[in-house]
Design an enzyme around this catalytic site. Sequence first.
Site, mmCIF file in Angstrom:
data_model
loop_
_atom_site.group_PDB
_atom_site.id
_atom_site.type_symbol
_atom_site.label_atom_id
_atom_site.label_comp_id
_atom_site.label_asym_id
_atom_site.label_seq_id
_atom_site.Cartn_x
_atom_site.Cartn_y
_atom_site.Cartn_z
ATOM 1 N N CYS A 111 26.992 -0.828 -31.205
ATOM 2 C CA CYS A 111 25.982 -0.807 -30.125
ATOM 3 C C CYS A 111 24.617 -0.306 -30.600
ATOM 4 O O CYS A 111 23.639 -0.393 -29.863
ATOM 5 C CB CYS A 111 26.483 0.026 -28.961
ATOM 6 S SG CYS A 111 28.057 -0.550 -28.334
ATOM 7 N N HIS A 249 20.366 2.211 -24.957
ATOM 8 C CA HIS A 249 21.519 1.306 -24.927
ATOM 9 C C HIS A 249 22.228 1.431 -23.573
ATOM 10 O O HIS A 249 22.545 2.534 -23.124
ATOM 11 C CB HIS A 249 22.463 1.649 -26.086
ATOM 12 C CG HIS A 249 23.808 1.020 -25.940
ATOM 13 N ND1 HIS A 249 23.966 -0.322 -25.653
ATOM 14 C CD2 HIS A 249 25.060 1.549 -26.014
ATOM 15 C CE1 HIS A 249 25.254 -0.585 -25.564
ATOM 16 N NE2 HIS A 249 25.936 0.525 -25.774
ATOM 17 N N ASN A 279 28.221 -3.096 -20.489
ATOM 18 C CA ASN A 279 27.789 -2.748 -21.851
ATOM 19 C C ASN A 279 27.890 -4.003 -22.727
ATOM 20 O O ASN A 279 28.986 -4.465 -23.033
ATOM 21 C CB ASN A 279 28.699 -1.628 -22.367
ATOM 22 C CG ASN A 279 28.377 -1.203 -23.791
ATOM 23 O OD1 ASN A 279 27.643 -1.889 -24.497
ATOM 24 N ND2 ASN A 279 28.941 -0.088 -24.215
#
Length: 324
Positions: A111, A249, A279
């Site tokens: 990520c 993020h 996500n």
Amino acid sequence: MGVKIIATGAYVPSYRVSNTDLECLLDTTDEWIQQRTGIISRHISQGENTSDLGYYAAKMAIEQANIDVAKIDFIIVATMSADYNTPSTACLIQEKLDANNAFACDINAACSGFVYALHIARSLMDYSTNGYGLVIGSEVMSKLLNWNDRSTAILFGDGAGCVLLEKSVKSNLLSHVLHSDGEKGLSLCAVENPVCNPFVDNEKEVLPFLRMNGRDIFNFSTRQIPTLILETVEKAECTLDDIDYFLIHQANLRIIELVAKKLDVPLDKFPTNVEHYGNTSSASIPILLDELIQQRKIVLNGECTILMAGFGGGLTWGALLIRI
Ligand code: COA
């Protein structure tokens, strides 16, 4: 020598899966998911792979900038969900775009991938002939998930985001800080590839999906991200007040809210879209950036200062301060 973002693009699969839809698959509720994560829905691929999503995002950026694809010198794709081990997702996208003069490769920093890739691209630009490069974050996380595990399946979504970079005389990247901690890597891991050949006796149980210790990752991110942001801001010799937007993020609304609180920065400087996409790993920051540009909250005129911060598997975390 520096780099300038001249266009962005984003693409998510059209199939939207709400929390209520997930109630039919898993022992979960819309209320639990929204309370713990802020997520309301996510987009899930019904066949398009990581290179397809990345291609659509890149095509959008190229069309917007109206440049000749032959001028693209490199394509870097940040991904943890590549179509194949080889060829790289970047090579597959190069072929789809017909960007025949570009070299192409993937990087995997989970990520944090987009932030890592953008930093690498800045260095590559020094050697660029035509002065254009693509950085893409693209993920089909849904293929890595155990759809029987309610603690992870509810968190992720599929999507891609992209920035088109142009070489510039002025350096727009004001500072960067990247970190890794391999020692804690197994807190978040996905799809083990063990040695398998006629010469090994393979009795070992293999991890075929994504597995995560959610509590550890929550604590890691809420502890490290405020420190990371302060480190990045200090390195650029500026202050938190100088930053127009913090693009964190999009893993979890609670994490973003806690980071804002710890830094004592108003939450409206932390735009979010995790509510609608879940996500999307390395794609989350470029999708959010593109959205803010489409909404004209950010204009690419060199006057907006944004801080991008990623965190995730590896473990990895990293931030860039950029004037766009
Ligand atoms: N629906 C309903 N209940 C669920 C559930 C779900 N989808 N997932 C887990 N639970 C249950 C657990 O089984 C547990 O039940 P128990 O107390 O009976 O054992 C309870 O809810 C609490 O579980 P816990 O894991 O302690 O919840 P939490 O408050 O830590 O929230 C996360 C879980 C995953 C939302 C949270 O840890 C988190 O956001 N972590 C960061 C994850 C992340 O962002 N990762 C990616 C980083 S790149």
